[in-house]
Design an enzyme around this catalytic site. Structure first.
Site, PDB file in Angstrom:
ATOM      1  CB  CYS A  69      -0.903   0.032   1.234  1.00  0.00           C
ATOM      2  SG  CYS A  69      -2.037  -1.376   1.354  1.00  0.00           S
ATOM      3  N   GLY A  70       0.290   2.371  -0.217  1.00  0.00           N
ATOM      4  CA  GLY A  70       1.026   3.627  -0.178  1.00  0.00           C
ATOM      5  C   GLY A  70       0.424   4.559   0.857  1.00  0.00           C
TER       6      GLY A  70
END
Length: 298
Positions: free
Chosen positions: A2-3
């Site tokens: 994820c970011g």
């Protein structure tokens, strides 16, 4: 994978363009999480005795005016509201106590996703560019904000499973990683009154921090306790009414970077998200150490 992105304003020129800069940062994290995206922004504090509620509806075309009228009757006072996409933010003359149950009984099609004095959360499935456009994120002003792009490695891909998660007033969490003991913790926290709406592990982390704050911890103490009680790999960014904090697990295998100038503090999963900010080239930049808590307040 994820970011995560976070932006803390130290000057008026960042506050006035907070939504624009956060949007640019979030777009840089698109490849890290194409399933869903979301942001939490802290802005426009309510007057004393009032509470801000962010509410989500699965339908894009919803009669929010009817909800406002019902809330006015419930609180016996004037209610203001603003609609963005399929969500609405209400300013109600009272506390949030019991309001989640009121929504469940009066408008079960709706979901309360945040409450407090300053927090607003907007999230949806799809790419960051869709979420930014859907909720007009670029026009938002505010003191600080967090963002997240999700690539689901556990639990469903739905708006409800999207980050940020909020399980306490003005508290939210975004997470890159995975927790291995979240089912056991969920059972323990549920017995203490923490309410969960999904089977997502990150929501348990948010609930854990909310529980510690309710017990009297400050944010740093709550995160220090999390290092002992949360088992897994994680980089957390946690938002509060006054600021935000960043913490990596003791192994720190999930990427993170922090940068600071006289105008802002920013964190992200990768430097390219920070590079879009004004003055990034001259910022003080570092990789956060394992098990160390970094926090900023206004």
């Amino acid at each position: 994978m994820c970011g995560i992105v976070g932006l803390f304003s130290k000057s008026n020129k960042i506050e006035s363009q907070l939504g624009h800069y956060l949007s640019e940062m979030l777009l840089e994290m698109t490849e890290r999480g194409p399933d869903s995206a979301g942001i939490a922004v802290y802005r426009n504090p309510t007057d004393n005795g009032h509470t801000k509620l962010t509410v989500l509806c699965p339908k894009d075309d919803y009669n929010w005016k009817k909800v406002s009228t019902d809330l006015s009757h419930h609180y016996d006072g004037e209610v203001a509201f603003e609609v963005r996409g399929n969500q609405a933010t209400f300013i109600v003359p009272g506390s949030e106590e019991g309001i989640s149950n009121w929504f469940n009984q009066t408008h079960p099609e709706l979901m309360l996703i945040s409450s407090g004095s300053t927090i607003e959360i907007y999230k949806a499935t799809g790419l960051p560019t869709r979420v930014i456009e859907k909720f007009n994120i670029r026009e938002l002003t505010g003191t600080h904000a967090l963002g997240h792009t999700r690539m689901a490695t556990e639990s469903a891909v739905t708006t409800h499973h999207s980050h940020p998660f909020s399980t306490g007033e003005d508290i939210c969490l975004v997470h890159n990683g995975s927790l291995s003991n979240h089912n056991r913790l969920r059972r323990i926290l549920s017995k203490k009154g923490i309410v969960f709406h999904t089977d997502n592990d990150s929501e348990v982390a948010a609930g854990y921090i909310a529980s510690r704050l309710l017990q009297g911890d400050d944010l740093d103490q709550a995160l220090e306790a999390a290092l002992h009680d949360l088992d897994g790999f994680y980089t957390f960014a946690v938002g509060t009414k006054d600021g935000f904090a960043v913490m990596r697990d003791p192994i720190a295998c999930k990427p993170a970077i922090i940068a600071e100038t006289e105008d802002w503090v920013a964190m992200s999963s990768e430097y390219r998200a920070i590079s879009v900010l004004p003055g990034a080239k001259d910022a003080t930049t570092w990789e956060p150490e394992p098990s160390k808590i970094y926090s900023w307040k206004h």
